[in-house]
Design an enzyme around this catalytic site. Structure first.
Site, PDB file in Angstrom:
ATOM      1  N   CYS A 158      -4.674  13.054  13.037  1.00 27.46           N
ATOM      2  CA  CYS A 158      -5.305  11.755  12.821  1.00 27.46           C
ATOM      3  C   CYS A 158      -5.136  10.951  14.090  1.00 27.46           C
ATOM      4  O   CYS A 158      -4.510  11.405  15.045  1.00 27.46           O
ATOM      5  CB  CYS A 158      -4.693  11.034  11.636  1.00 27.46           C
ATOM      6  SG  CYS A 158      -3.077  10.386  11.973  1.00 27.46           S
ATOM      7  N   ARG A 208       0.823  14.825  13.481  1.00 26.19           N
ATOM      8  CA  ARG A 208       1.351  14.711  12.121  1.00 26.19           C
ATOM      9  C   ARG A 208       1.389  16.045  11.366  1.00 26.19           C
ATOM     10  O   ARG A 208       0.626  16.269  10.414  1.00 26.19           O
ATOM     11  CB  ARG A 208       0.576  13.642  11.352  1.00 26.19           C
ATOM     12  CG  ARG A 208       0.677  12.291  12.011  1.00 26.19           C
ATOM     13  CD  ARG A 208      -0.080  11.229  11.288  1.00 26.19           C
ATOM     14  NE  ARG A 208       0.678  10.586  10.235  1.00 26.19           N
ATOM     15  CZ  ARG A 208       0.185   9.636   9.440  1.00 26.19           C
ATOM     16  NH1 ARG A 208      -1.053   9.261   9.575  1.00 26.19           N
ATOM     17  NH2 ARG A 208       0.933   9.082   8.513  1.00 26.19           N
ATOM     18  N   LYS A 212       0.838  -1.209   0.000  1.00 27.54           N
ATOM     19  CA  LYS A 212       0.000   0.000   0.000  1.00 27.54           C
ATOM     20  C   LYS A 212       0.869   1.253   0.000  1.00 27.54           C
ATOM     21  O   LYS A 212       0.661   2.164  -0.802  1.00 27.54           O
ATOM     22  CB  LYS A 212      -0.897   0.002   1.256  1.00 27.54           C
ATOM     23  CG  LYS A 212      -1.541   1.358   1.542  1.00 27.54           C
ATOM     24  CD  LYS A 212      -2.444   1.316   2.756  1.00 27.54           C
ATOM     25  CE  LYS A 212      -1.790   1.573   4.089  1.00 27.54           C
ATOM     26  NZ  LYS A 212      -1.505   2.988   4.408  1.00 27.54           N
ATOM     27  N   ARG A 257      -8.572  -0.787   4.575  1.00 31.25           N
ATOM     28  CA  ARG A 257      -7.693   0.259   4.029  1.00 31.25           C
ATOM     29  C   ARG A 257      -6.332  -0.322   3.645  1.00 31.25           C
ATOM     30  O   ARG A 257      -5.691   0.197   2.744  1.00 31.25           O
ATOM     31  CB  ARG A 257      -7.467   1.367   5.073  1.00 31.25           C
ATOM     32  CG  ARG A 257      -8.696   2.194   5.349  1.00 31.25           C
ATOM     33  CD  ARG A 257      -8.332   3.343   6.246  1.00 31.25           C
ATOM     34  NE  ARG A 257      -7.213   4.088   5.672  1.00 31.25           N
ATOM     35  CZ  ARG A 257      -6.483   4.969   6.312  1.00 31.25           C
ATOM     36  NH1 ARG A 257      -6.733   5.223   7.559  1.00 31.25           N
ATOM     37  NH2 ARG A 257      -5.504   5.599   5.719  1.00 31.25           N
TER      38      ARG A 257
HETATM   39  C1  EPZ Z   1       4.343   7.051   6.327  1.00 35.80           C
HETATM   40  O1  EPZ Z   1       3.596   8.100   6.881  1.00 35.80           O
HETATM   41  C2  EPZ Z   1       3.412   5.874   6.244  1.00 35.80           C
HETATM   42  N1  EPZ Z   1       2.280   6.207   5.393  1.00 35.80           N
HETATM   43  C3  EPZ Z   1       2.938   5.481   7.638  1.00 35.80           C
HETATM   44  O2  EPZ Z   1       2.132   4.322   7.527  1.00 35.80           O
HETATM   45  C4  EPZ Z   1       4.140   5.167   8.512  1.00 35.80           C
HETATM   46  O3  EPZ Z   1       3.707   4.893   9.821  1.00 35.80           O
HETATM   47  C5  EPZ Z   1       5.109   6.365   8.513  1.00 35.80           C
HETATM   48  O4  EPZ Z   1       5.458   6.716   7.146  1.00 35.80           O
HETATM   49  C6  EPZ Z   1       6.379   6.088   9.274  1.00 35.80           C
HETATM   50  O5  EPZ Z   1       7.031   4.986   8.732  1.00 35.80           O
HETATM   51  C7  EPZ Z   1       2.345   6.035   4.085  1.00 35.80           C
HETATM   52  O6  EPZ Z   1       3.374   5.673   3.542  1.00 35.80           O
HETATM   53  C8  EPZ Z   1       1.116   6.305   3.289  1.00 35.80           C
HETATM   54  P1  EPZ Z   1       6.431  10.447   8.337  1.00 35.80           P
HETATM   55  P2  EPZ Z   1       4.158   9.601   6.853  1.00 35.80           P
HETATM   56  O7  EPZ Z   1       6.309  11.752   7.617  1.00 35.80           O
HETATM   57  O8  EPZ Z   1       4.964   9.782   5.624  1.00 35.80           O
HETATM   58  C9  EPZ Z   1       6.752  13.765  11.739  1.00 35.80           C
HETATM   59  C10 EPZ Z   1       0.195   3.001   7.862  1.00 35.80           C
HETATM   60  O9  EPZ Z   1      -0.339   2.463   8.858  1.00 35.80           O
HETATM   61  N2  EPZ Z   1       6.614  14.813  10.724  1.00 35.80           N
HETATM   62  O10 EPZ Z   1       7.605   9.587   8.056  1.00 35.80           O
HETATM   63  O11 EPZ Z   1       3.002  10.487   7.061  1.00 35.80           O
HETATM   64  C11 EPZ Z   1       5.495  12.935  11.918  1.00 35.80           C
HETATM   65  O12 EPZ Z   1       4.538  13.598  12.713  1.00 35.80           O
HETATM   66  C12 EPZ Z   1       0.742   4.407   7.932  1.00 35.80           C
HETATM   67  O13 EPZ Z   1       0.294   2.442   6.759  1.00 35.80           O
HETATM   68  C13 EPZ Z   1       6.809  16.129  11.101  1.00 35.80           C
HETATM   69  O14 EPZ Z   1       7.063  16.431  12.269  1.00 35.80           O
HETATM   70  O15 EPZ Z   1       5.087   9.597   8.131  1.00 35.80           O
HETATM   71  C14 EPZ Z   1       6.032  11.676  12.558  1.00 35.80           C
HETATM   72  O16 EPZ Z   1       6.223  11.877  13.924  1.00 35.80           O
HETATM   73  C15 EPZ Z   1       0.413   5.119   9.184  1.00 35.80           C
HETATM   74  N3  EPZ Z   1       6.663  17.112  10.148  1.00 35.80           N
HETATM   75  C16 EPZ Z   1       7.402  11.530  11.879  1.00 35.80           C
HETATM   76  O17 EPZ Z   1       7.712  12.824  11.327  1.00 35.80           O
HETATM   77  C17 EPZ Z   1       6.369  16.825   8.846  1.00 35.80           C
HETATM   78  O18 EPZ Z   1       6.242  17.764   8.047  1.00 35.80           O
HETATM   79  C18 EPZ Z   1       7.457  10.524  10.751  1.00 35.80           C
HETATM   80  O19 EPZ Z   1       6.342  10.732   9.892  1.00 35.80           O
HETATM   81  C19 EPZ Z   1       6.215  15.477   8.465  1.00 35.80           C
HETATM   82  C20 EPZ Z   1       6.352  14.483   9.429  1.00 35.80           C
END
Ligand code: EPZ
Length: 429
Positions: free
Chosen positions: A126, A131, A22, A408
């Site tokens: 969420c 996030r 996914k 999902r």
């Molecule tokens: C991706 O989300 C995945 N989603 C998530 O999978 C996964 O948990 C996550 O990466 C971490 O591996 C998809 O690929 C669709 P991040 P993403 O940006 O990209 C912080 C699932 O169950 N952050 O790597 O949204 C954020 O809050 C999902 O399949 C900022 O602070 O995650 C988090 O603490 C859930 N500022 C950390 O970074 C920003 O601008 C990592 O988030 C962006 C992120």
């Protein structure tokens, strides 16, 4: 609303086909916005999130067609889909669509790169944490975009095109790495992304972009270099196997005992999770067709794990591991460092008899001898499937409510598990 009914106690034996990932398919689909030619994606999983993104891309003008006819046996499994964004008809991604699926915010990268402007709704919080999107904003600004926030929307402009730059992420983000990589493919000059995410899904996206004519190198390491090109073209790309689905079924087998081939799985995509299962006493080996996971006789040993960006233990397997550790012989500790609120499964696992206490970002799990079935529900995808794992070993009946979370991200979950001997069925209503 559909529910899943499980009667626990059966070992799993047989073969489970692993679907396309996914979290790789979604950014690849979004990359189709970068070109007016067709992007053909093989192995796209049949999931609610994919259907939702198809609707969102359609709003921007992306046509899609599913290749080939399928027999009823293949119905509901991964397929080949063509995406064509001949013309971008709308550069606004509205709140109603973005709020349903956070990854749809990522259209900001290709829309801005190709059209020089776009309006994308802020995704909002969420269930698993706040996030924020600050890294996307800072990174796009580094590429010379003008960014304003107006009435809940990010308005991004680059009238004379994006310009390559060096940008070091202050924190590792999968989504922001995807977006900046896509945006930089059409920027003028060279972009260097430091402290980039190294997840396999980032590598898959880089392969896709390169097949489309981009010049991306270093994906899979912390430094990604992108040499901008004037235009991208169509391509054929294969979505990688889902490492989170792989890890989830490996934990299910560890939970029930038994012997299962995870067909099409790639161990190199989830080595740290497999190492953890090895420490817990699960037998894992590579075979010609995928991974073999077995647990015969011996119980599960406790583990200490901290979630980390790739190649560390993935946050998306944290809930499942906790489900497994509820019946380990001893005390386990799981620390979540990626998302601040990703322990909603704890209370629901407790309903099945688990003994878990929370202390800040850590959960202490005292293994119990048995779980007992109960009605449960969860507020996100991975939390829901941890309840399925626990239910497979719990005595009696477990009903998992809010199955739309599972739909999902898990293709034909109940079919895959029941084919291996689990007593699991979907109750439609
Ligand atoms: C991706 O989300 C995945 N989603 C998530 O999978 C996964 O948990 C996550 O990466 C971490 O591996 C998809 O690929 C669709 P991040 P993403 O940006 O990209 C912080 C699932 O169950 N952050 O790597 O949204 C954020 O809050 C999902 O399949 C900022 O602070 O995650 C988090 O603490 C859930 N500022 C950390 O970074 C920003 O601008 C990592 O988030 C962006 C992120």
């Amino acid at each position: 609303m559909d529910r899943i009914r499980i009667v626990g106690g059966n070992e799993l034996r047989g073969t489970i086909p692993i679907s396309g990932a996914k979290n790789a398919a979604l950014p690849l689909m979004i990359a189709s916005l970068l070109t007016d030619e067709t992007l053909m994606l093989h192995n796209v999983p049949h999931l609610a999130d994919v259907e939702q993104l198809i609707r969102i891309l359609g709003n921007h003008g992306v046509d899609y067609s599913v290749n080939g006819r399928r027999s009823s046996q293949q119905e509901g499994y991964s397929r080949t889909i063509n995406f064509t964004a001949k013309e971008i008809v709308d550069t606004t991604a509205p709140y109603e669509l973005v709020s349903k699926m956070r990854a749809s915010f990522w259209v900001i990268g290709p829309l801005l790169a190709r059209m020089g402007e776009c309006r994308v709704s802020l995704p909002g919080g969420c269930a698993i944490g706040t996030r924020p999107v600050d890294l996307f904003i800072d990174g796009l600004r580094a590429l010379s975009a003008e960014i304003d926030i107006e009435q809940g929307y990010i308005v991004a402009r680059a009238k004379n095109g994006l310009v390559g730059a060096r940008y070091a992420f202050p924190k590792v983000s999968v989504g922001a790495t995807h977006v900046l990589m896509m945006a930089a493919t059409l920027a003028k000059g060279e972009t260097i992304l430091e402290n980039a995410a190294r997840e396999p899904e980032v590598v898959n996206l880089a392969e896709c972009l390169n097949a489309m004519g981009a010049k991306v190198s270093g994906a899979g390491t912390g430094t990604i270099v992108i040499e901008g090109v004037a235009r991208l073209h169509g391509a054929r790309v294969e979505v990688i196997p889902d490492r989170i689905e792989t890890g989830t079924y490996a934990m299910a087998v560890a939970m029930t005992g038994g012997d299962v081939i995870l067909e099409g799985a790639r161990g190199d995509l989830l080595q740290s999770a497999l190492d953890t299962l090895g420490l817990a006493g699960v037998e894992i080996s590579e075979t010609n067709s995928g991974l073999r996971v077995a647990r015969n006789g011996a119980g599960i040993g406790p583990v200490e794990v901290t979630t980390e960006p790739f190649p560390g233990f993935p946050t998306d397997l944290q809930a499942q591991l906790m489900g497994l550790m509820t019946m380990a012989k001893g005390r386990s500790k799981i620390t979540e460092t990626i998302f601040e609120n990703r322990f909603m499964h704890v209370q629901e696992l407790a309903r099945l008899g688990a003994n878990i206490s929370l202390s800040g970002q850590s959960a202490i799990i005292e293994g119990v001898d048995r779980l007992r079935g109960a009605p449960v529900m969860a507020t996100d995808l991975r939390a829901s499937v941890s309840l399925v794992i626990a239910g497979l070993a719990a005595e009696g009946e477990t009903i998992v409510n809010r199955v739309y979370h599972l739909d999902r991200g898990f293709e034909r979950l109940e079919t895959k598990l029941s084919n291996c001997g689990a007593a699991i069925e979907r109750l439609s209503s």
